[in-house]
Design a protein around this motif. Structure first.
Motif, PDB file in Angstrom:
ATOM      1  N   VAL A  13       0.856  -1.182   0.000  1.00  0.00           N
ATOM      2  CA  VAL A  13       0.000   0.000   0.000  1.00  0.00           C
ATOM      3  C   VAL A  13       0.894   1.234   0.000  1.00  0.00           C
ATOM      4  N   VAL A  14       0.578   2.185  -0.861  1.00  0.00           N
ATOM      5  CA  VAL A  14       1.337   3.435  -0.897  1.00  0.00           C
ATOM      6  C   VAL A  14       0.884   4.294   0.275  1.00  0.00           C
ATOM      7  N   MET A  15       1.811   4.567   1.179  1.00  0.00           N
ATOM      8  CA  MET A  15       1.499   5.371   2.356  1.00  0.00           C
ATOM      9  C   MET A  15       1.810   6.845   2.115  1.00  0.00           C
ATOM     10  N   GLU A  16       2.900   7.112   1.408  1.00  0.00           N
ATOM     11  CA  GLU A  16       3.291   8.502   1.095  1.00  0.00           C
ATOM     12  C   GLU A  16       3.882   8.529  -0.304  1.00  0.00           C
ATOM     13  N   ARG A  29       2.792  -4.366   5.604  1.00  0.00           N
ATOM     14  CA  ARG A  29       2.023  -4.680   6.797  1.00  0.00           C
ATOM     15  C   ARG A  29       0.563  -4.293   6.632  1.00  0.00           C
ATOM     16  N   ALA A  30       0.302  -3.158   5.999  1.00  0.00           N
ATOM     17  CA  ALA A  30      -1.070  -2.706   5.801  1.00  0.00           C
ATOM     18  C   ALA A  30      -1.853  -3.710   4.961  1.00  0.00           C
ATOM     19  N   VAL A  31      -1.190  -4.294   3.964  1.00  0.00           N
ATOM     20  CA  VAL A  31      -1.852  -5.301   3.130  1.00  0.00           C
ATOM     21  C   VAL A  31      -2.183  -6.533   3.960  1.00  0.00           C
ATOM     22  N   LEU A  32      -1.216  -6.978   4.773  1.00  0.00           N
ATOM     23  CA  LEU A  32      -1.441  -8.153   5.616  1.00  0.00           C
ATOM     24  C   LEU A  32      -2.572  -7.924   6.606  1.00  0.00           C
ATOM     25  N   ARG A  36      -6.006  -9.948   6.806  1.00  0.00           N
ATOM     26  CA  ARG A  36      -6.422 -10.575   8.057  1.00  0.00           C
ATOM     27  C   ARG A  36      -7.827 -10.138   8.445  1.00  0.00           C
ATOM     28  N   GLU A  37      -8.117  -8.849   8.310  1.00  0.00           N
ATOM     29  CA  GLU A  37      -9.447  -8.343   8.638  1.00  0.00           C
ATOM     30  C   GLU A  37     -10.516  -8.962   7.743  1.00  0.00           C
TER      31      GLU A  37
END
Length: 236
Positions: A13-16, A29-32, A36-37
């Motif tokens: 995921v592009v954060m910045e 981590r955001a993708v994982l 998970r959610e």
């Protein structure tokens, strides 16, 4: 060890994004976490009371065990671990162990799952009535002391009560004067109420039976040791 990831391809995921500096900050981590959610939502939607699922024991506590059902934890209360009394879940389970559990209740609003385990194993009370018939004598273990008597475990999951009046041949003021937890005792079944799962036991009856057996053996021994009667001599 970041070097272990060199050469691997990831969805991120592009954060910045800083075009001027030609700099991107990405997050795997955001993708994982999203995956998970999503998996948790699908799992929650699929859970229904009565289902039997495989789970992994994640944590043991004084009151039970938390079981990982594949991304969602359920609570297996200590009272649902076995038909007998369990002081701590570690007597039955260990962390990391895979077990089959039954889903008893799903509270989606509060994200709570109640699990069962003992109903998946045989219930010793099903055959207890045929086994523990009145007047039969068994050896058991004292599990609890109460003011009115002592509970004796005949086998895991099956307990009976020895009333204070059935503890000894003499009058008993305190149960602890006669037995203590962990004692192995011989008991006689006085009555069995299958509907109530209640067995009345007696130590006193066993003691009386043993006394009668000893008296009978002594009487028999005395009879064998008695001299033979001699016939009277005929008159001269």
């Amino acid at each position: 060890k970041p070097e272990e990831y060199v050469g691997q391809a990831f969805t991120c995921v592009v954060m910045e994004a800083d075009a001027q500096r030609k700099n991107l900050v990405l997050s795997r981590r955001a993708v994982l976490e999203r995956e998970r959610e999503q998996a948790q939502r699908l799992l929650w939607d699929s859970l229904e009371p009565g289902q039997v699922r495989d789970g992994v024991v994640r944590k043991l506590t004084e009151f039970g065990a938390f079981i990982d059902l594949g991304g969602v934890d359920g609570l297996l209360h200590v009272s649902q671990l076995a038909w007998g009394r369990v002081k701590h879940p570690s007597e039955i389970l260990r962390e990391g162990q895979t077990v089959k559990v039954r889903i008893d209740k799903v509270d989606r609003e509060n994200r709570r799952i109640s699990l069962g385990y003992r109903d998946l194993i045989s219930n010793p009370w099903e055959d207890a009535e045929k086994k523990y018939v009145p007047n039969s004598v068994w050896r058991g273990t004292v599990t609890r002391l109460m003011d009115f008597g002592a509970f004796v475990e005949l086998e895991p999951g099956v307990e009976g009560l020895v009333h204070i009046s059935e503890l000894a041949l003499k009058r008993v003021s305190r149960v602890s004067d006669v037995v203590k937890e962990g004692d192995a005792v011989d008991v006689m079944v006085l009555s069995f109420e299958p509907g109530e799962r209640r067995i009345s036991l007696s130590i006193r009856a066993v003691l009386k039976m043993k006394e009668a057996q000893v008296a009978e053996q002594e009487q028999s021994a005395q009879g064998e040791a008695a001299p033979e009667a001699t016939a009277p001599e005929p008159p001269s």
